[in-house]
Design a protein around this motif. Structure first.
Motif, PDB file in Angstrom:
ATOM      1  N   ALA A   1      21.137  46.566   0.297  1.00  0.00           N
ATOM      2  CA  ALA A   1      20.986  47.872  -0.165  1.00  0.00           C
ATOM      3  C   ALA A   1      19.368  48.054  -0.418  1.00  0.00           C
ATOM      4  O   ALA A   1      18.728  49.057  -0.213  1.00  0.00           O
ATOM      5  CB  ALA A   1      22.191  48.418  -1.002  1.00  0.00           C
ATOM      6  N   LEU A   2      19.031  47.225  -1.440  1.00  0.00           N
ATOM      7  CA  LEU A   2      17.839  47.375  -2.096  1.00  0.00           C
ATOM      8  C   LEU A   2      17.034  46.082  -2.159  1.00  0.00           C
ATOM      9  O   LEU A   2      15.845  46.175  -2.112  1.00  0.00           O
ATOM     10  CB  LEU A   2      18.205  48.033  -3.605  1.00  0.00           C
ATOM     11  CG  LEU A   2      17.733  49.295  -3.704  1.00  0.00           C
ATOM     12  CD1 LEU A   2      17.908  49.802  -5.185  1.00  0.00           C
ATOM     13  CD2 LEU A   2      16.819  50.117  -3.100  1.00  0.00           C
ATOM     14  N   GLY A   3      17.769  44.690  -2.138  1.00  0.00           N
ATOM     15  CA  GLY A   3      16.980  43.640  -2.338  1.00  0.00           C
ATOM     16  C   GLY A   3      16.079  43.271  -0.941  1.00  0.00           C
ATOM     17  O   GLY A   3      14.910  43.273  -1.211  1.00  0.00           O
ATOM     18  N   ASN A   4      16.761  43.250   0.129  1.00  0.00           N
ATOM     19  CA  ASN A   4      16.262  42.868   1.031  1.00  0.00           C
ATOM     20  C   ASN A   4      16.884  43.983   2.367  1.00  0.00           C
ATOM     21  O   ASN A   4      17.250  43.258   3.343  1.00  0.00           O
ATOM     22  CB  ASN A   4      16.620  41.655   1.734  1.00  0.00           C
ATOM     23  CG  ASN A   4      15.955  40.952   2.516  1.00  0.00           C
ATOM     24  OD1 ASN A   4      14.831  41.260   2.812  1.00  0.00           O
ATOM     25  ND2 ASN A   4      16.252  39.596   2.912  1.00  0.00           N
ATOM     26  N   PRO A   5      16.662  45.007   2.305  1.00  0.00           N
ATOM     27  CA  PRO A   5      17.405  46.010   3.193  1.00  0.00           C
ATOM     28  C   PRO A   5      16.594  46.345   4.426  1.00  0.00           C
ATOM     29  O   PRO A   5      15.566  46.020   4.674  1.00  0.00           O
ATOM     30  CB  PRO A   5      17.357  47.446   2.431  1.00  0.00           C
ATOM     31  CG  PRO A   5      15.877  47.120   1.828  1.00  0.00           C
ATOM     32  CD  PRO A   5      15.950  45.721   1.351  1.00  0.00           C
ATOM     33  N   GLU A   6      17.536  46.598   5.355  1.00  0.00           N
ATOM     34  CA  GLU A   6      16.767  47.065   6.617  1.00  0.00           C
ATOM     35  C   GLU A   6      16.138  48.612   6.660  1.00  0.00           C
ATOM     36  O   GLU A   6      16.876  49.239   5.771  1.00  0.00           O
ATOM     37  CB  GLU A   6      17.785  47.156   7.833  1.00  0.00           C
ATOM     38  CG  GLU A   6      18.245  45.983   8.471  1.00  0.00           C
ATOM     39  CD  GLU A   6      19.189  46.220   9.753  1.00  0.00           C
ATOM     40  OE1 GLU A   6      18.606  46.862  10.717  1.00  0.00           O
ATOM     41  OE2 GLU A   6      20.493  45.656   9.616  1.00  0.00           O
ATOM     42  N   GLN A   7      15.159  48.587   7.077  1.00  0.00           N
ATOM     43  CA  GLN A   7      14.333  50.024   6.771  1.00  0.00           C
ATOM     44  C   GLN A   7      14.439  50.904   8.013  1.00  0.00           C
ATOM     45  O   GLN A   7      14.641  50.347   9.019  1.00  0.00           O
ATOM     46  CB  GLN A   7      12.795  49.560   6.409  1.00  0.00           C
ATOM     47  CG  GLN A   7      12.827  48.839   5.185  1.00  0.00           C
ATOM     48  CD  GLN A   7      11.254  48.695   4.760  1.00  0.00           C
ATOM     49  OE1 GLN A   7      10.514  48.981   5.205  1.00  0.00           O
ATOM     50  NE2 GLN A   7      11.497  48.204   3.330  1.00  0.00           N
ATOM     51  N   PRO A   8      14.276  52.179   7.904  1.00  0.00           N
ATOM     52  CA  PRO A   8      13.872  52.621   6.720  1.00  0.00           C
ATOM     53  C   PRO A   8      15.038  52.831   5.608  1.00  0.00           C
ATOM     54  O   PRO A   8      16.257  52.919   6.131  1.00  0.00           O
ATOM     55  CB  PRO A   8      13.713  54.226   7.045  1.00  0.00           C
ATOM     56  CG  PRO A   8      13.415  54.184   8.578  1.00  0.00           C
ATOM     57  CD  PRO A   8      14.190  53.006   9.120  1.00  0.00           C
ATOM     58  N   VAL A   9      14.799  53.014   4.570  1.00  0.00           N
ATOM     59  CA  VAL A   9      15.981  53.250   3.510  1.00  0.00           C
ATOM     60  C   VAL A   9      15.907  54.359   2.729  1.00  0.00           C
ATOM     61  O   VAL A   9      14.704  54.929   2.397  1.00  0.00           O
ATOM     62  CB  VAL A   9      15.700  52.068   2.172  1.00  0.00           C
ATOM     63  CG1 VAL A   9      16.833  52.115   1.324  1.00  0.00           C
ATOM     64  CG2 VAL A   9      15.284  50.618   2.870  1.00  0.00           C
ATOM     65  N   ALA A  10      17.093  55.250   2.662  1.00  0.00           N
ATOM     66  CA  ALA A  10      17.017  56.446   1.826  1.00  0.00           C
ATOM     67  C   ALA A  10      17.912  56.179   0.621  1.00  0.00           C
ATOM     68  O   ALA A  10      18.792  55.513   0.580  1.00  0.00           O
ATOM     69  CB  ALA A  10      17.615  57.865   2.681  1.00  0.00           C
TER      70      ALA A  10
END
Ligand code: ADP
Ligand code: MG
Length: 399
Positions: free
Chosen positions: A183-192
């Protein structure tokens, strides 16, 4: 991604003594647990260690005895609930180290479970006293931590033991760390990120951490009022921290520089009194809130626009409801956006991770708790992770 050992890395542990830190801090009423989610979470790890032939000693805290024995806070109170969830008898051991525990370990057969007493009966636990940790470590062959919810504390059984014995993440800890990393360490982007809830002041560090990490910051709940007010909107009687207007503006500037779009609602649900379905209920543009009204939810147009934002994203992290969801109809926005996120997750286009006490309740209320990729029940540890802090209990597992 942090590098920690899991139960897959255990060799033959037949007859070995496992010191397993779990979260058994169950909500109680009339002597029994009202919710055994935490035991359910630890069950796979406990039973896997049993199946591997280890003697499993459960370490847990229960309530806040502040370093003293308290007759009402013994872990023996949850023994029955734990046995019921596991479908297995366990032995209660009224100490955490020394001859009583050694004797009990001698009685336990391979695959048996012992429940040690409340680790917080001893001041060495919260002080992370090395002598206390060594005393516990002396009875075990290896240490497993399956209590992510306590990982933001550097206590003897959440942190200290990991330095004294071979240390492993349990299955629940492993799942939590993998989900948080996705979710935040190594997330697929885009992130909401959705950040809602009551007050900006309780989530300043969360907001500051997120603006540098996500492409879309969706602000709802009472927090949105503070941001709207900072932009010059008259929010009437709404819950609003006017003294944080400057801080809110700084966060919006930081977001601008980092290429993060901040989404504030342009329509809202307002009422003159905070009650279920009040007669004064109406939906309006944020610029039309009257001086005797309060904003209690974000509006349907905003929800639709936010749903469109989520459709363009690969990852969502969510903490905090968008409105006063405990009271109808101020649950509408939270329920609608949660359903959109759940549907996108089920379609495979979104990885969705949520956490926070009220957030979990809101997702359960929306009926989508099981449709998110991961819902953390860890509370304080989840928030500290959203703040970008390194959790001592997790750091100690890293090898
Ligand atoms: P969490 O426990 O998930 O971290 P918070 O504790 O920060 O979430 O916030 C949840 C609370 O925020 C809920 O009790 C909800 O009623 C309240 N809340 C949300 N929006 C509003 C609003 N517009 N006005 C007043 N309270 C709100
Ligand atoms: Mg809360």
């Amino acid at each position: 991604m942090s590098h920690f050992k899991t139960l897959d890395d255990l060799g033959d542990v037949t007859g070995k003594v496992a010191l397993l830190r779990v979260d058994l801090n169950l909500p109680m009423k009339d002597g029994s647990a009202t919710d055994v989610t935490r035991v359910e979470a630890a069950k796979p790890t406990i039973l896997e260690l049993c199946d591997k032939g280890a003697k499993v000693l459960l370490l847990a805290h229960f309530g806040r005895p502040r370093g003293q024995r308290h007759s009402t806070m013994s872990t023996s109170f949850v023994q029955g609930d734990v046995e019921e969830v596991l479908g297995k008898e366990i032995m209660f051991i009224p100490e955490v180290m020394g001859p009583v525990v050694e004797q009990a370990v001698g009685i336990l057969r391979d695959g048996d479970i012992g429940l040690l007493d409340n680790v917080r009966f001893w001041p060495g636990e919260e002080a992370n006293d090395p002598d206390f940790a060594r005393g516990i470590a002396a009875i075990g062959d290896f240490y497993v931590n399956d209590a992510f919810s306590a990982a933001h504390r550097a206590h003897a059984t959440t942190e200290g033991l990991a330095h004294l014995l071979p240390a492993y993440a349990g299955r629940a800890m492993e799942a939590e760390l993998k989900a948080l990393d996705a979710a935040l360490g190594n997330p697929e982007q885009p992130v909401a990120a959705v950040v809602g809830g009551a007050k900006v002041s309780t989530k300043l560090d969360v907001l500051q951490n997120l603006v540098g990490r996500v492409q879309h910051l969706i602000i709802g709940g009472g927090m949105a009022n503070t941001f709207l007010a900072a932009r010059g909107v008259d929010v009437g009687q709404s819950l609003c921290e006017h003294d944080l207007a400057g801080t809110a503006r700084t966060i919006m500037d930081e977001a601008d520089h980092a290429g993060c779009t901040v989404h504030l609602p342009y329509d809202v649900v307002v009422a003159q009194q905070f009650a279920a379905n009040p007669p004064s209920l109406r939906t309006c543009n944020v610029h039309e809130v009257a001086s005797n009204e309060m904003i209690l939810d974000i509006g349907p147009q905003a929800v639709e626009a936010l749903g469109d934002v989520l459709k363009t994203c690969r990852t969502l992290v969510w903490n905090g409801p968008l409105g006063a969801f405990e009271t109808e109809p101020f649950d509408a926005a939270t329920v609608a956006l949660a359903k959109t996120a759940a549907a996108l997750t089920q379609d495979g286009s979104l990885t969705s991770v949520a956490g926070g006490g009220d957030t979990v309740a809101a997702l359960a209320h929306a009926g989508v708790k099981d449709d998110f990729t991961f819902v953390s029940t860890a509370g304080g540890a989840f928030l500290e992770w959203m703040e970008g802090k390194e959790l001592p209990g997790v750091a100690a597992l890293n090898s």
